[in-house]
Write a protein that holds these residues in place. Structure first.
Motif, PDB file in Angstrom:
ATOM      1  N   THR A  32       0.826  -1.202   0.000  1.00  0.00           N
ATOM      2  CA  THR A  32       0.000   0.000   0.000  1.00  0.00           C
ATOM      3  C   THR A  32       0.863   1.255   0.000  1.00  0.00           C
ATOM      4  O   THR A  32       0.610   2.205  -0.750  1.00  0.00           O
ATOM      5  N   GLU A  33       1.902   1.260   0.834  1.00  0.00           N
ATOM      6  CA  GLU A  33       2.778   2.427   0.877  1.00  0.00           C
ATOM      7  C   GLU A  33       3.544   2.582  -0.428  1.00  0.00           C
ATOM      8  O   GLU A  33       3.717   3.700  -0.928  1.00  0.00           O
ATOM      9  N   ALA A  34       4.011   1.472  -1.007  1.00  0.00           N
ATOM     10  CA  ALA A  34       4.726   1.542  -2.284  1.00  0.00           C
ATOM     11  C   ALA A  34       3.830   2.126  -3.373  1.00  0.00           C
ATOM     12  O   ALA A  34       4.270   2.939  -4.184  1.00  0.00           O
ATOM     13  N   GLU A  35       2.562   1.730  -3.396  1.00  0.00           N
ATOM     14  CA  GLU A  35       1.629   2.258  -4.385  1.00  0.00           C
ATOM     15  C   GLU A  35       1.359   3.747  -4.152  1.00  0.00           C
ATOM     16  O   GLU A  35       1.244   4.529  -5.101  1.00  0.00           O
ATOM     17  N   THR A  36       1.267   4.158  -2.887  1.00  0.00           N
ATOM     18  CA  THR A  36       1.028   5.567  -2.568  1.00  0.00           C
ATOM     19  C   THR A  36       2.209   6.423  -2.995  1.00  0.00           C
ATOM     20  O   THR A  36       2.036   7.500  -3.577  1.00  0.00           O
ATOM     21  N   VAL A  37       3.414   5.950  -2.726  1.00  0.00           N
ATOM     22  CA  VAL A  37       4.619   6.669  -3.128  1.00  0.00           C
ATOM     23  C   VAL A  37       4.707   6.753  -4.649  1.00  0.00           C
ATOM     24  O   VAL A  37       5.002   7.803  -5.228  1.00  0.00           O
ATOM     25  N   GLY A  38       4.435   5.642  -5.320  1.00  0.00           N
ATOM     26  CA  GLY A  38       4.514   5.613  -6.779  1.00  0.00           C
ATOM     27  C   GLY A  38       3.519   6.546  -7.439  1.00  0.00           C
ATOM     28  O   GLY A  38       3.855   7.277  -8.376  1.00  0.00           O
ATOM     29  N   SER A  39       2.287   6.550  -6.937  1.00  0.00           N
ATOM     30  CA  SER A  39       1.273   7.429  -7.526  1.00  0.00           C
ATOM     31  C   SER A  39       1.613   8.890  -7.300  1.00  0.00           C
ATOM     32  O   SER A  39       1.392   9.741  -8.173  1.00  0.00           O
ATOM     33  N   SER A  40       2.173   9.187  -6.132  1.00  0.00           N
ATOM     34  CA  SER A  40       2.584  10.562  -5.836  1.00  0.00           C
ATOM     35  C   SER A  40       3.750  10.992  -6.723  1.00  0.00           C
ATOM     36  O   SER A  40       3.805  12.147  -7.180  1.00  0.00           O
TER      37      SER A  40
END
Length: 208
Positions: free
Chosen positions: A61-69
């Motif tokens: 979840t954190e990896a996806e949040t960082v990537g989208s940002s």
């Protein structure tokens, strides 16, 4: 080798679709990997990105949040560039396939648990952009997530299908929009505290 042309056709500049995906802890130092691309109405993609993330994350979840940002500024810049050319973008859709990350991006700290409250505030400027109407965040099923082509070692028919979409020889699969209108699932970080968390579906109604 296959000599394959890349086709980019544009039917309209007023409709933009962005696909972003991240793989969690896939590098030797356990950092994630971000992939993304954009398309107009028509064939082919532009602004492809395939890049190792610059920090270690503690969950998918954190990896996806960082990537989208990380990819979001590209989508915002493209919209503004078109605006200054006199082209008004009427639809700027941002596709992801991780619903937990999407809830964090929509709701910020209200959808964070003990396992995700540590995420740096700079990754939540996504929420401001959604509220301002700069982008429309939608769920895209993993099997249609075009950005997988830039984050994973695809093989066989899966590779060929996404390759043909990227190169513009076949249309990108359409994605329906109710996004997260179905019953939300818990954030995939292993925290039991999420059982009492408050979620906000994309239809604007309140749910627990």
């Amino acid at each position: 080798t296959i000599d394959m042309p890349r086709i980019l056709s544009i039917d309209s500049l007023r409709f933009i679709k962005t696909y972003v995906d991240s793989s969690y802890a896939v590098h030797m130092d356990f950092r994630g990997h971000t992939g993304g691309c954009m398309k107009f109405d028509g064939l082919g993609i532009f602004n492809p990105k395939s890049q190792k993330q610059k920090l270690n994350t503690k969950s998918s979840t954190e990896a996806e949040t960082v990537g989208s940002s990380d990819y979001l500024p590209i989508a915002i810049w493209t919209t503004r560039f078109l605006k200054y050319q006199g082209i008004s973008v009427s639809s700027n859709i941002y596709y992801q396939d991780n619903e937990s990350a999407m809830r964090l991006e929509r709701n910020g700290i209200r959808s964070a648990s003990k396992r995700s409250r540590h995420i740096d505030i700079r990754f939540f400027f996504f929420k401001d952009r959604i509220e301002k109407g700069d982008i429309h965040l939608l769920y895209c099923p993993t099997e249609d997530m075009l950005a997988d082509f830039f984050t994973k070692h695809l093989q066989g028919k899966g590779f060929e299908r996404f390759r043909d979409m990227v190169m513009g020889t076949i249309p990108v699969a359409p994605v329906e929009d109710p996004s997260l209108a179905h019953t939300p699932v818990q954030e995939r970080v292993g925290s039991s505290d999420l059982e009492t968390a408050t979620w906000k579906p994309c239809d604007g109604s309140d749910a627990r």
